[in-house]
Design an enzyme around this catalytic site. Structure first.
Site: not given
Ligand code: SAH
Ligand code: SF4
Length: 363
Positions: A98, A119, A126, A130, A133, A173, A205, A229, A347
């Site tokens: 996307e 974006c 990924c 995290c 996410c 990703g 990023s 972060l 995302c």
């Protein structure tokens, strides 16, 4: 246009040098043919080789047999003009990525507010997992190729009928884990013969891949850097970002100081505010200190809920308190309270839904 199952390479993945090698060395074409082909691809945005009428018919035939134009197929758009729009693309292997188009206002990443920001995604899934996410929920499938990265931008521009002038690698990703293809895509995006978008309008990023941050710093062009972060201490980062067990905050900051020594561009810290996880006010003070040590900007983002995860954002009042502490410590700080919640704004969520519906993701 539907994609062939056995996908041919796309012409969008070639730099001017690659295309020169291909057309001159492999097909014996004179240099001006390379220029003509590049104009068809990036200036006229041809949908097919058939449109390239000033190329000899035999060359067009060869190109058609060996290449396709776009590597992805647009399957869904959510949102409308003047709002944040999400584009879902199907890839040749049935996977999805996307891309999000963010209209001119509000200003992002130090840009003027007349910018249209795309974006983009850099991988399917990924590997960094995290805990908050959606992109990492089903693990890692594969890297996107350079043409799949460039193709997202060109397809979004075509659909929206407007030029993108700001790019953030904040889709699905971890871009720095796909460094080779990212690098190739950056060459095409910034090339004067390509999309011709200045490096200063591109932000990568990363969740904190320290060695790759140094490699990015060594690129001749100064790409902007944003660091996810999300915790100002190892303890807090360790709770939510497995990447922190590999590169602790000290090592990350050593890489950031290196980046800073090479680039005049200010670094941005992204900090999602998640209730009860990383939003205690002590973190705000430490975050401010860390940002000051690098002259970095801080971007606070109240957490977007993800289906299947129990995390929530703090109250608006608490978000403002957190912001004021960072700000009062002398750091330029923005707090984006978005209304994007309801369109799967975080995302990775659109793709997750589609691949689940297609039976590609079963858990
Ligand atoms: N892998 C890279 C880039 C993609 S993620 C990175 O982590 O930086 C882009 C940004 O979206 C990151 O800052 C990420 O932490 C953030 N993000 C992920 N899930 C989110 C959510 N549910 N709400 C708000 N931001 C989220
Ligand atoms: Fe991967 Fe970035 Fe999501 Fe972490 S925040 S899982 S690194 S996409």
């Amino acid at each position: 246009m539907s994609l062939k199952p056995q996908a041919l390479p796309s012409l969008l993945g070639y730099t001017a040098d690659d295309l020169t090698k291909l057309l001159k060395e492999e097909h014996g074409q004179p240099a001006y043919r390379v220029k003509q082909a590049l104009e068809w691809i990036y200036t006229h945005r041809a949908d097919s080789v058939d449109e390239m009428l000033n190329l000899p018919a035999a060359l067009r035939d060869t190109l058609k047999q060996n290449f396709r134009m776009s590597p992805l197929e647009l399957v869904r758009v959510q949102g409308s003009e003047d709002t944040t729009r999400k584009f879902l693309f199907k890839l040749h292997d049935g996977r999805y990525v996307e891309t999000v188009l963010i209209p001119a206002s509000p200003a992002l990443y130090g840009e003027k507010s007349d910018r249209h920001t795309a974006c983009v995604s850099s991988q399917v899934g990924c590997a960094y997992g995290c805990k908050f996410c959606a992109s990492g929920l089903d693990g890692f499938t594969r890297n996107l190729t350079a043409d799949e990265i460039v193709g997202q931008l060109m397809a979004v521009e075509k659909h929206a009928g407007r030029k993108i002038n700001n790019i953030v690698f904040m889709g699905m990703g971890e871009p720095l884990a796909n460094f080779k293809n990212l690098n190739q895509a950056l060459d095409i995006i910034t090339g004067h013969w390509g999309l011709n978008i200045g490096a200063r309008h591109i932000t990568i990023s990363t969740s904190g891949l320290a060695p790759m941050i140094k490699k990015l710093a060594d690129r001749p062009q100064q790409i902007r850097l944003a660091i996810s972060l999300h915790g100002a201490t190892n303890d807090t980062r360790d709770k939510i970002m497995p990447v922190n067990s590999k590169w602790k905050i000290d090592e990350l900051f050593e890489a950031l100081h290196y980046y800073k020594s090479k680039s005049k561009k200010r670094i941005t810290f992204e900090y999602i505010l998640i209730k009860g996880i990383n939003d205690d006010l002590e973190q705000a003070t430490i975050l401010a200190k860390r940002a000051k040590s690098l002259g970095a900007l801080v971007n606070l983002i109240p957490y977007n809920t993800v289906e299947g995860l129990e995390w929530v954002r703090p109250s608006e009042e608490h978000c403002y308190k957190f912001r004021d502490i960072v700000r009062n410590n002398g750091v330029t700080t923005t707090l984006r309270i978005e209304k994007g919640h309801d369109i799967d704004a975080a995302c990775g969520q659109l793709r997750l839904k589609q691949e689940t519906a297609d039976g590609k993701i079963t858990s």
